[in-house]
Design a protein around this motif. Structure first.
Motif, PDB file in Angstrom:
ATOM      1  N   UNK A 246     -39.334  16.268  89.884  1.00  9.19           N
ATOM      2  CA  UNK A 246     -40.404  17.273  89.860  1.00  9.19           C
ATOM      3  C   UNK A 246     -40.472  17.972  88.509  1.00  9.19           C
ATOM      4  N   UNK A 247     -39.320  18.270  87.929  1.00 11.91           N
ATOM      5  CA  UNK A 247     -39.305  18.903  86.614  1.00 11.91           C
ATOM      6  C   UNK A 247     -39.937  18.017  85.557  1.00 11.91           C
ATOM      7  N   UNK A 248     -39.612  16.715  85.587  1.00 16.49           N
ATOM      8  CA  UNK A 248     -40.235  15.767  84.644  1.00 16.49           C
ATOM      9  C   UNK A 248     -41.736  15.724  84.861  1.00 16.49           C
TER      10      UNK A 248
ATOM     11  N   UNK B 164     -44.999  12.756  94.406  1.00 22.03           N
ATOM     12  CA  UNK B 164     -44.861  12.379  95.805  1.00 22.03           C
ATOM     13  C   UNK B 164     -43.455  11.903  96.128  1.00 22.03           C
ATOM     14  N   UNK B 165     -42.860  11.131  95.211  1.00 24.16           N
ATOM     15  CA  UNK B 165     -41.493  10.645  95.419  1.00 24.16           C
ATOM     16  C   UNK B 165     -40.497  11.801  95.451  1.00 24.16           C
ATOM     17  N   UNK B 166     -40.682  12.769  94.565  1.00 24.94           N
ATOM     18  CA  UNK B 166     -39.781  13.918  94.537  1.00 24.94           C
ATOM     19  C   UNK B 166     -39.886  14.718  95.830  1.00 24.94           C
ATOM     20  N   UNK B 167     -41.107  14.948  96.293  1.00 23.61           N
ATOM     21  CA  UNK B 167     -41.297  15.697  97.543  1.00 23.61           C
ATOM     22  C   UNK B 167     -40.705  14.933  98.718  1.00 23.61           C
ATOM     23  N   UNK B 168     -40.869  13.625  98.739  1.00 23.47           N
ATOM     24  CA  UNK B 168     -40.330  12.810  99.825  1.00 23.47           C
ATOM     25  C   UNK B 168     -38.805  12.777  99.793  1.00 23.47           C
ATOM     26  N   UNK B 169     -38.220  12.667  98.600  1.00 19.83           N
ATOM     27  CA  UNK B 169     -36.759  12.692  98.483  1.00 19.83           C
ATOM     28  C   UNK B 169     -36.169  14.009  98.980  1.00 19.83           C
TER      29      UNK B 169
ATOM     30  N   UNK C  34     -47.990  17.922  99.391  1.00 17.58           N
ATOM     31  CA  UNK C  34     -47.682  18.348  98.019  1.00 17.58           C
ATOM     32  C   UNK C  34     -48.600  17.651  97.020  1.00 17.58           C
ATOM     33  N   UNK C  35     -48.842  16.368  97.238  1.00 19.01           N
ATOM     34  CA  UNK C  35     -49.743  15.626  96.350  1.00 19.01           C
ATOM     35  C   UNK C  35     -51.171  16.158  96.477  1.00 19.01           C
ATOM     36  N   UNK C  36     -51.603  16.451  97.699  1.00 16.30           N
ATOM     37  CA  UNK C  36     -52.948  16.988  97.899  1.00 16.30           C
ATOM     38  C   UNK C  36     -53.114  18.375  97.287  1.00 16.30           C
ATOM     39  N   UNK C  37     -52.073  19.193  97.349  1.00 11.94           N
ATOM     40  CA  UNK C  37     -52.134  20.521  96.703  1.00 11.94           C
ATOM     41  C   UNK C  37     -52.370  20.328  95.210  1.00 11.94           C
ATOM     42  N   UNK C  38     -51.622  19.414  94.606  1.00 13.60           N
ATOM     43  CA  UNK C  38     -51.814  19.129  93.182  1.00 13.60           C
ATOM     44  C   UNK C  38     -53.222  18.603  92.909  1.00 13.60           C
TER      45      UNK C  38
ATOM     46  N   UNK D 103     -49.950  21.086  88.448  1.00 17.34           N
ATOM     47  CA  UNK D 103     -48.605  20.515  88.646  1.00 17.34           C
ATOM     48  C   UNK D 103     -47.649  21.568  89.200  1.00 17.34           C
ATOM     49  N   UNK D 104     -47.743  22.777  88.671  1.00 20.25           N
ATOM     50  CA  UNK D 104     -46.869  23.854  89.149  1.00 20.25           C
ATOM     51  C   UNK D 104     -47.157  24.148  90.622  1.00 20.25           C
ATOM     52  N   UNK D 105     -48.424  24.172  91.007  1.00 21.58           N
ATOM     53  CA  UNK D 105     -48.771  24.435  92.409  1.00 21.58           C
ATOM     54  C   UNK D 105     -48.217  23.338  93.309  1.00 21.58           C
ATOM     55  N   UNK D 106     -48.363  22.083  92.900  1.00 23.60           N
ATOM     56  CA  UNK D 106     -47.827  20.976  93.690  1.00 23.60           C
ATOM     57  C   UNK D 106     -46.319  21.042  93.812  1.00 23.60           C
ATOM     58  N   UNK D 107     -45.648  21.355  92.710  1.00 23.04           N
ATOM     59  CA  UNK D 107     -44.184  21.446  92.735  1.00 23.04           C
ATOM     60  C   UNK D 107     -43.713  22.626  93.573  1.00 23.04           C
TER      61      UNK D 107
END
Length: 191
Positions: free
Chosen positions: A26-28, A40-45, A123-127, A140-144
């Motif tokens: 997410x930071x990257x 999406x991968x970060x949120x799923x992990x 999370x992806x939809x928020x972004x 990106x910040x909102x999604x993260x």
């Protein structure tokens, strides 16, 4: 938390690796824009780490709805006459949805996995929705922020309809934002 109820050390280490790996992704993504798939991968992990470590008991309303889902699978719809479903008839939809999911894999883990996918999708939809109205960095910040907020993370570990209903609400907002007039993002400010 006492020693008897704490997760084993191996599970704690796995949680740390998954969660910090998700945070690094997410930071990257926020800093370098490495792609929507990374978000999406970060949120799923992160959600997978939570359901691997948190094992709340299926009690209260969650147990009533889960048991009704099992009844639906068995072809028994008498649960509709219980006082719970007479008072809260809207929960019948949740019982039917859970029964459909349990038909795929008859385990509470199936519902939790679908909740993880819905939470990551949200999370992806928020972004995606935010980038229609705000700068890329703000989107990106909102999604993260959504991806790693504690309440959405932990809701994946219970048999709740919140992750799915939030996903579909955000999908509706995204579709509305996509269909409407596009507002260009503000120009970058020069300092």
């Amino acid at each position: 938390m006492n020693a008897a109820s704490s997760p084993p050390l191996a599970a704690q280490r796995l949680l740390h690796w998954l969660f910090f790996g998700a945070m690094a992704l997410a930071g990257c993504w926020v800093l370098f824009g490495a792609g929507i798939y990374m978000a999406g991968a970060a949120a799923l992990l992160a959600r997978a780490a939570v359901i691997l470590v948190l094992h709340p008991p299926v009690i209260s309303d969650f147990a009533v709805i889960y048991n009704a889902s099992q009844d639906i699978l068995a072809g028994d719809f008498s649960f509709q006459h219980s006082s719970y479903f007479q008072t809260w008839p809207g929960q019948t939809g949740q019982a039917v949805l859970q029964a459909l999911l349990l038909r795929l894999w008859n385990s509470p883990a199936c519902i939790k996995l679908v909740n993880c996918l819905a939470g990551a999708g949200t999370a992806v939809l928020v972004y995606q929705t935010a980038r229609r109205f705000f700068s890329e960095t703000a989107a990106r910040a909102a999604g993260a922020l959504y991806a790693f907020s504690l309440l959405p993370l932990t809701m994946c570990a219970v048999l709740s309809n919140h992750p799915l209903s939030t996903f579909f609400t955000c999908l509706a907002a995204y579709l509305l934002a996509s269909a409407g007039a596009r507002i260009p993002p503000p120009p970058p400010r020069v300092i």
